[in-house]
Design an enzyme around this catalytic site. Sequence first.
Site, PDB file in Angstrom:
ATOM      1  CG  ASP A  89      -2.049   1.002   1.088  1.00  0.00           C
ATOM      2  OD1 ASP A  89      -3.207   0.578   0.950  1.00  0.00           O
ATOM      3  OD2 ASP A  89      -1.777   2.237   1.111  1.00  0.00           O
ATOM      4  CB  ILE A  90       0.861   4.237  -2.179  1.00  0.00           C
ATOM      5  CG1 ILE A  90       1.987   5.094  -2.722  1.00  0.00           C
ATOM      6  CG2 ILE A  90      -0.383   5.035  -1.904  1.00  0.00           C
ATOM      7  CD1 ILE A  90       1.710   5.627  -4.124  1.00  0.00           C
ATOM      8  CG  ASN A 141     -12.591  -0.490   3.356  1.00  0.00           C
ATOM      9  OD1 ASN A 141     -13.081  -0.860   4.413  1.00  0.00           O
ATOM     10  ND2 ASN A 141     -11.381   0.059   3.275  1.00  0.00           N
ATOM     11  CD  GLN A 185     -14.638  -0.680  -3.383  1.00  0.00           C
ATOM     12  OE1 GLN A 185     -15.866  -0.808  -3.300  1.00  0.00           O
ATOM     13  NE2 GLN A 185     -13.898  -1.438  -4.159  1.00  0.00           N
ATOM     14  CG  HIS A 198      -8.587  -2.891  -2.513  1.00  0.00           C
ATOM     15  ND1 HIS A 198      -9.527  -2.272  -3.313  1.00  0.00           N
ATOM     16  CD2 HIS A 198      -8.488  -2.124  -1.401  1.00  0.00           C
ATOM     17  CE1 HIS A 198      -9.970  -1.174  -2.714  1.00  0.00           C
ATOM     18  NE2 HIS A 198      -9.362  -1.071  -1.543  1.00  0.00           N
ATOM     19  CG  HIS A 228      -6.795  -2.702   3.015  1.00  0.00           C
ATOM     20  ND1 HIS A 228      -6.091  -1.530   2.858  1.00  0.00           N
ATOM     21  CD2 HIS A 228      -7.987  -2.503   2.399  1.00  0.00           C
ATOM     22  CE1 HIS A 228      -6.826  -0.655   2.178  1.00  0.00           C
ATOM     23  NE2 HIS A 228      -7.986  -1.221   1.898  1.00  0.00           N
TER      24      HIS A 228
HETATM   25  P1  AMP Z   1      -9.840   1.556   0.085  1.00  0.00           P
HETATM   26  O1  AMP Z   1     -10.202   2.758   0.884  1.00  0.00           O
HETATM   27  O2  AMP Z   1     -10.135   0.262   0.777  1.00  0.00           O
HETATM   28  O3  AMP Z   1     -10.397   1.608  -1.319  1.00  0.00           O
HETATM   29  O4  AMP Z   1      -8.262   1.567  -0.012  1.00  0.00           O
HETATM   30  C1  AMP Z   1      -7.536   2.013  -1.115  1.00  0.00           C
HETATM   31  C2  AMP Z   1      -6.067   1.877  -0.751  1.00  0.00           C
HETATM   32  O5  AMP Z   1      -5.312   2.012  -1.941  1.00  0.00           O
HETATM   33  C3  AMP Z   1      -5.557   2.936   0.235  1.00  0.00           C
HETATM   34  O6  AMP Z   1      -5.041   2.272   1.392  1.00  0.00           O
HETATM   35  C4  AMP Z   1      -4.469   3.654  -0.561  1.00  0.00           C
HETATM   36  O7  AMP Z   1      -3.364   4.028   0.240  1.00  0.00           O
HETATM   37  C5  AMP Z   1      -4.093   2.607  -1.595  1.00  0.00           C
HETATM   38  N1  AMP Z   1      -3.520   3.130  -2.821  1.00  0.00           N
HETATM   39  C6  AMP Z   1      -3.993   4.114  -3.616  1.00  0.00           C
HETATM   40  N2  AMP Z   1      -3.205   4.283  -4.691  1.00  0.00           N
HETATM   41  C7  AMP Z   1      -2.219   3.365  -4.585  1.00  0.00           C
HETATM   42  C8  AMP Z   1      -1.088   3.027  -5.397  1.00  0.00           C
HETATM   43  N3  AMP Z   1      -0.817   3.681  -6.547  1.00  0.00           N
HETATM   44  N4  AMP Z   1      -0.280   2.029  -4.981  1.00  0.00           N
HETATM   45  C9  AMP Z   1      -0.545   1.363  -3.825  1.00  0.00           C
HETATM   46  N5  AMP Z   1      -1.596   1.644  -3.031  1.00  0.00           N
HETATM   47  C10 AMP Z   1      -2.416   2.623  -3.402  1.00  0.00           C
END
Ligand code: AMP
Length: 125
Positions: free
Chosen positions: A35-36, A96, A103, A109, A111
Site C-alpha cells: 500500500d502506498i 471495503n 471504498q 482489494h 488489505h
Molecule cells: P480503500 O479505501 O479500501 O479503497 O483503499 C484504497 C487503498 O489504496 C488505500 O489504502 C491507498 O493508500 C491505496 N492506494 C492508492 N493508490 C495506490 C497506489 N498507486 N499504490 C498502492 N496503493 C495505493
Amino acid sequence: MSYDYDDQNIFAKILRGEIPNTTVLETEHSLAFQDITPQAPTHVLVIPKGAYVSFDHFALEASEAEIVDYVRAIGSVAKICGVDLGEGGGFRLISNAGQDGVQEVPHLHVHVLGGRNLGRMLAKA
Ligand code: AMP
C-alpha cells in the site's frame, strides 16, 4: 444486479503496467503489492487480476480457479510478510466495499495489515 467496472481505476492501471507498484506476490489470477500509504508495518493490498469491483461481485462472478487463487494468495502474503500464525503475531484482513464501506478504489482489494497490535476493529463513528 450488475456491477459497473471502471477500467480507469488506479488498480486497473497497475495491472496494465501503467503505474508502478512494489510487488509482494504475483500468481496466475492475483497480484499483491505494498500500500502506498501504509497504516501498519505490514500493509499489503491483494487484488484479483480480473475486473471485479468488490468482494460481493467477485463471489458472484469469479471462477472457482480465480477464487482459490485469490484466497491462497492472501494466505501466502501473510506468510511472506511474517505475520501468519505459524511464525508471526497475526494480522487483519479488510475489504471495503461501496459507499458505506468507504471504498476509495473500485477494484476488489483485501488489505493485509499487521506487524503491530491493531487495536479494536472499528473506531466509533
Ligand atoms: P480503500 O479505501 O479500501 O479503497 O483503499 C484504497 C487503498 O489504496 C488505500 O489504502 C491507498 O493508500 C491505496 N492506494 C492508492 N493508490 C495506490 C497506489 N498507486 N499504490 C498502492 N496503493 C495505493
